[in-house]
Write a protein that holds these residues in place. Sequence first.
Motif, PDB file in Angstrom:
ATOM      1  N   LEU A 108      -2.629   7.717   4.519  1.00 27.31           N
ATOM      2  CA  LEU A 108      -1.910   6.639   5.178  1.00 27.31           C
ATOM      3  C   LEU A 108      -2.816   5.499   5.627  1.00 27.31           C
ATOM      4  CD1 LEU A 108       0.628   8.615   7.399  1.00 27.31           C
ATOM      5  CD2 LEU A 108       1.006   7.573   5.156  1.00 27.31           C
ATOM      6  N   SER A 109      -2.333   4.298   5.384  1.00 22.67           N
ATOM      7  CA  SER A 109      -3.022   3.126   5.926  1.00 22.67           C
ATOM      8  C   SER A 109      -2.004   2.004   6.045  1.00 22.67           C
ATOM      9  CB  SER A 109      -4.179   2.713   5.013  1.00 22.67           C
ATOM     10  OG  SER A 109      -3.656   2.246   3.789  1.00 22.67           O
ATOM     11  N   MET A 110      -2.405   0.890   6.634  1.00 24.49           N
ATOM     12  CA  MET A 110      -1.524  -0.280   6.715  1.00 24.49           C
ATOM     13  C   MET A 110      -1.445  -0.865   5.320  1.00 24.49           C
ATOM     14  SD  MET A 110      -0.969  -1.754   9.984  1.00 24.49           S
ATOM     15  CE  MET A 110      -1.837  -3.227  10.448  1.00 24.49           C
ATOM     16  N   VAL A 111      -0.238  -0.970   4.795  1.00 26.26           N
ATOM     17  CA  VAL A 111      -0.113  -1.486   3.437  1.00 26.26           C
ATOM     18  C   VAL A 111       0.705  -2.785   3.440  1.00 26.26           C
ATOM     19  CG1 VAL A 111       0.702  -0.983   1.100  1.00 26.26           C
ATOM     20  CG2 VAL A 111      -0.195   0.866   2.514  1.00 26.26           C
ATOM     21  N   ILE A 113       2.959  -4.818   1.402  1.00 24.21           N
ATOM     22  CA  ILE A 113       3.806  -4.551   0.231  1.00 24.21           C
ATOM     23  C   ILE A 113       3.686  -5.640  -0.838  1.00 24.21           C
ATOM     24  CG2 ILE A 113       6.274  -4.760  -0.362  1.00 24.21           C
ATOM     25  CD1 ILE A 113       5.324  -1.883  -0.122  1.00 24.21           C
ATOM     26  N   GLU A 114       3.484  -6.848  -0.398  1.00 26.74           N
ATOM     27  CA  GLU A 114       3.379  -7.914  -1.390  1.00 26.74           C
ATOM     28  C   GLU A 114       2.206  -7.647  -2.352  1.00 26.74           C
ATOM     29  OE1 GLU A 114       1.971 -11.744  -0.337  1.00 26.74           O
ATOM     30  OE2 GLU A 114       2.545 -12.535  -2.293  1.00 26.74           O
ATOM     31  N   GLY A 115       1.063  -7.230  -1.768  1.00 31.98           N
ATOM     32  CA  GLY A 115      -0.107  -6.935  -2.587  1.00 31.98           C
ATOM     33  C   GLY A 115       0.184  -5.793  -3.556  1.00 31.98           C
ATOM     34  N   THR A 116       0.903  -4.782  -3.055  1.00 31.95           N
ATOM     35  CA  THR A 116       1.207  -3.609  -3.886  1.00 31.95           C
ATOM     36  C   THR A 116       2.134  -4.010  -5.039  1.00 31.95           C
ATOM     37  OG1 THR A 116       1.139  -2.410  -1.809  1.00 31.95           O
ATOM     38  CG2 THR A 116       1.862  -1.180  -3.721  1.00 31.95           C
ATOM     39  N   PRO A 145       3.602  -5.480   7.418  1.00 27.15           N
ATOM     40  CA  PRO A 145       2.896  -4.341   6.847  1.00 27.15           C
ATOM     41  C   PRO A 145       3.613  -3.023   7.151  1.00 27.15           C
ATOM     42  CG  PRO A 145       1.705  -5.199   8.750  1.00 27.15           C
ATOM     43  CD  PRO A 145       2.824  -6.140   8.477  1.00 27.15           C
ATOM     44  N   ILE A 146       3.480  -2.077   6.257  1.00 27.07           N
ATOM     45  CA  ILE A 146       4.091  -0.765   6.492  1.00 27.07           C
ATOM     46  C   ILE A 146       2.982   0.286   6.503  1.00 27.07           C
ATOM     47  CG2 ILE A 146       6.372  -1.294   5.523  1.00 27.07           C
ATOM     48  CD1 ILE A 146       4.041   0.714   3.484  1.00 27.07           C
ATOM     49  N   LEU A 147       3.369   1.495   6.941  1.00 27.09           N
ATOM     50  CA  LEU A 147       2.406   2.578   6.989  1.00 27.09           C
ATOM     51  C   LEU A 147       2.673   3.467   5.786  1.00 27.09           C
ATOM     52  CD1 LEU A 147       0.229   3.494   8.958  1.00 27.09           C
ATOM     53  CD2 LEU A 147       1.915   5.047   9.965  1.00 27.09           C
ATOM     54  N   GLY A 148       1.701   3.594   4.898  1.00 28.62           N
ATOM     55  CA  GLY A 148       1.968   4.413   3.727  1.00 28.62           C
ATOM     56  C   GLY A 148       0.721   4.666   2.902  1.00 28.62           C
ATOM     57  N   ASP A 149       0.927   5.386   1.805  1.00 30.51           N
ATOM     58  CA  ASP A 149      -0.161   5.708   0.886  1.00 30.51           C
ATOM     59  C   ASP A 149      -0.115   4.666  -0.239  1.00 30.51           C
ATOM     60  OD1 ASP A 149      -1.542   6.784  -1.404  1.00 30.51           O
ATOM     61  OD2 ASP A 149      -1.459   8.762  -0.452  1.00 30.51           O
ATOM     62  N   ARG A 150      -1.088   3.786  -0.207  1.00 28.15           N
ATOM     63  CA  ARG A 150      -1.084   2.642  -1.119  1.00 28.15           C
ATOM     64  C   ARG A 150      -0.920   3.047  -2.592  1.00 28.15           C
ATOM     65  NH1 ARG A 150      -3.454  -2.026   0.596  1.00 28.15           N
ATOM     66  NH2 ARG A 150      -4.553  -0.795   2.160  1.00 28.15           N
ATOM     67  N   SER A 253      16.762   0.843  -4.055  1.00 31.81           N
ATOM     68  CA  SER A 253      16.152   0.461  -2.776  1.00 31.81           C
ATOM     69  C   SER A 253      15.505   1.669  -2.120  1.00 31.81           C
ATOM     70  CB  SER A 253      17.192  -0.061  -1.793  1.00 31.81           C
ATOM     71  OG  SER A 253      18.043  -0.972  -2.424  1.00 31.81           O
ATOM     72  N   PHE A 254      14.445   1.425  -1.370  1.00 32.06           N
ATOM     73  CA  PHE A 254      13.856   2.497  -0.552  1.00 32.06           C
ATOM     74  C   PHE A 254      13.343   1.910   0.746  1.00 32.06           C
ATOM     75  CE2 PHE A 254       9.332   1.607  -1.422  1.00 32.06           C
ATOM     76  CZ  PHE A 254       9.430   0.831  -2.569  1.00 32.06           C
ATOM     77  N   THR A 255      13.313   2.781   1.781  1.00 30.47           N
ATOM     78  CA  THR A 255      12.851   2.289   3.079  1.00 30.47           C
ATOM     79  C   THR A 255      11.506   2.924   3.413  1.00 30.47           C
ATOM     80  OG1 THR A 255      14.040   4.060   4.193  1.00 30.47           O
ATOM     81  CG2 THR A 255      15.193   1.966   3.972  1.00 30.47           C
ATOM     82  N   LEU A 256      10.716   2.205   4.199  1.00 26.06           N
ATOM     83  CA  LEU A 256       9.408   2.696   4.649  1.00 26.06           C
ATOM     84  C   LEU A 256       9.231   2.301   6.107  1.00 26.06           C
ATOM     85  CD1 LEU A 256       7.220   1.515   1.644  1.00 26.06           C
ATOM     86  CD2 LEU A 256       7.807   3.889   2.173  1.00 26.06           C
ATOM     87  N   LYS A 257       8.499   3.142   6.830  1.00 22.80           N
ATOM     88  CA  LYS A 257       8.262   2.820   8.245  1.00 22.80           C
ATOM     89  C   LYS A 257       7.319   1.640   8.370  1.00 22.80           C
ATOM     90  CE  LYS A 257       8.563   7.441  10.210  1.00 22.80           C
ATOM     91  NZ  LYS A 257       8.179   8.305   9.086  1.00 22.80           N
ATOM     92  N   LYS A 258       7.700   0.700   9.233  1.00 21.27           N
ATOM     93  CA  LYS A 258       6.798  -0.425   9.471  1.00 21.27           C
ATOM     94  C   LYS A 258       5.610   0.055  10.294  1.00 21.27           C
ATOM     95  CE  LYS A 258      10.028  -3.459  10.912  1.00 21.27           C
ATOM     96  NZ  LYS A 258      10.565  -4.703  11.435  1.00 21.27           N
TER      97      LYS A 258
END
Length: 262
Positions: A108-111, A113-116, A145-150, A253-258
């Motif tokens: 997990l890190s701050m991701v 989404i635009e970059g991804t 930014p969201i919290l996730g596995d880039r 669609s999918f949701t991710l924690k901010k």
Amino acid sequence: TILTHWVPLLDGDRLQGVVAVFHDISNIKRLEKIRRDFVANVSHELRTPVTVIKGYAETLLSGALASDPERAVRFVEIIHSHSERLTSLIGDLLTLSELESGDVSLELSMVNIEGTVRHALMLLEQKAADKGITIDCSTIKAAPPILGDRGRLEQVLINLLDNAIKYTPEKGTITVKAADEEKMLKISVTDTGMGIPPKDLPRIFERFYRVDEARSREQGGTGLGLSIVKHIVQAHGGALSVESTVGKGSTFSFTLKKAEEK
Ligand code: ADP
């Protein structure tokens, strides 16, 4: 349900009655069937490209095409494309088995989404351009930014965008959006493609399920992409959904924690 054994009910030495013990094995049977079906599916999927590779290689080896180099090159191209198919199938199977083993550790890190999304698009740009498909992701710039596995999230976007490109006819449009929903960010991929019939919608996240098997194969699909997407989104604690109209297009669609704002 099966009867496993009888237990005698004794009063001292006197037999008073017996108790029949039943076991509900329907769940065990169901899991066993899923496992068997999976092995059968994998074998079937692997066999097809191997059979093709073997056949074409044998023809080349027999020397039958020695005087027809153009056809020989065509045969080598077919062998190459089926080897690529095997590579993506094995890659998807390994990813899926890792995700299904239950002990996926997300890094997990701050991701951003635009970059991804941009990263995923770099790999698919050519494929979209070849079909004259326009990809609009202008609105995701402002996404928080969201919290996730880039790496895993990039895989989700690659799979969804790749499908959108595969199942959209020439000159279509794909739109990637991000919408703020309190603690979550909702990311959606919309295409102007062929759509999915209502009866198939509930099943498309199953392993190897395809609406049109021939079409999926022809497009280089493995039938595993959406199962991988489902597992990754679930591992992130997010929700995945799909809306689709035949002949008009689909939105996944999918949701991710901010990420917490400091
Ligand atoms: P595949 O490798 O076959 O694309 P997936 O698991 O990614 O496997 O998708 C399963 C099936 O769902 C596909 O075979 C296709 O029938 C359907 N599907 C997925 N995405 C789309 C889409 N954007 N538009 C129409 N059909 C889709």
